[in-house]
Design a protein around this motif. Sequence first.
Motif, PDB file in Angstrom:
ATOM      1  N   SER A 134       0.831  -1.203   0.000  1.00 31.16           N
ATOM      2  CA  SER A 134       0.000   0.000   0.000  1.00 31.16           C
ATOM      3  C   SER A 134       0.864   1.250   0.000  1.00 31.16           C
ATOM      4  N   LEU A 165     -17.097  -0.036   2.719  1.00 37.66           N
ATOM      5  CA  LEU A 165     -15.702  -0.448   2.489  1.00 37.66           C
ATOM      6  C   LEU A 165     -15.628  -1.874   1.972  1.00 37.66           C
ATOM      7  N   LYS A 199     -16.749  -1.942  -1.681  1.00 39.52           N
ATOM      8  CA  LYS A 199     -15.740  -1.379  -2.589  1.00 39.52           C
ATOM      9  C   LYS A 199     -14.435  -2.185  -2.556  1.00 39.52           C
ATOM     10  N   TYR A 230     -12.151  -2.502  -0.254  1.00 37.17           N
ATOM     11  CA  TYR A 230     -10.991  -1.883   0.381  1.00 37.17           C
ATOM     12  C   TYR A 230     -10.426  -2.818   1.440  1.00 37.17           C
ATOM     13  N   ILE A 268      -8.039   2.702   6.295  1.00 39.10           N
ATOM     14  CA  ILE A 268      -8.290   2.139   4.969  1.00 39.10           C
ATOM     15  C   ILE A 268      -7.001   2.246   4.166  1.00 39.10           C
ATOM     16  N   ILE A 298      -6.211   4.025  -0.387  1.00 43.85           N
ATOM     17  CA  ILE A 298      -7.238   4.999  -0.749  1.00 43.85           C
ATOM     18  C   ILE A 298      -6.525   6.342  -0.897  1.00 43.85           C
TER      19      ILE A 298
END
Length: 139
Positions: free
Chosen positions: A43, A75, A78, A80, A102, A105
Amino acid sequence: MNPELFEAYKNTTYRVYLTHGEIDIKIGVMNLLLHELLLSNNSESWAFITACNPYSVMQNSDVNTFLNTQLEDYLIGKRYLFFKGMGVGDDYSWEPEASFVILNIGKEDAIKLGRQFKQNAIVVGVIGNFPELIDCLNE
């Protein structure tokens, strides 16, 4: 947003719960554990968001649970990757707020999400940078 409220948000501890411990995020403070969490999940960016107490108007726990469940469902829908957390303020008259960190994002999407759930502010970050408090109402 009034300066006292913004200052209260700045002084909040944004706690992330992991299976092997917790990560406490503070505005403007680098956090090696957060950096490692991002790296281990491929990430680059993250946001810390709650749906509790819209526009900082205190709600009862049932309302906050309902609102945060809506955020969690969003969340999940989507897809995530997220972890549960808690916003713990210095003002003990406010209950800590159930929240989510999260991963992956972007800042703009995080601001939109904060606005969607009627939040005055959210916390965002990019790997290698300091956590940043964002005023959702004026950004």
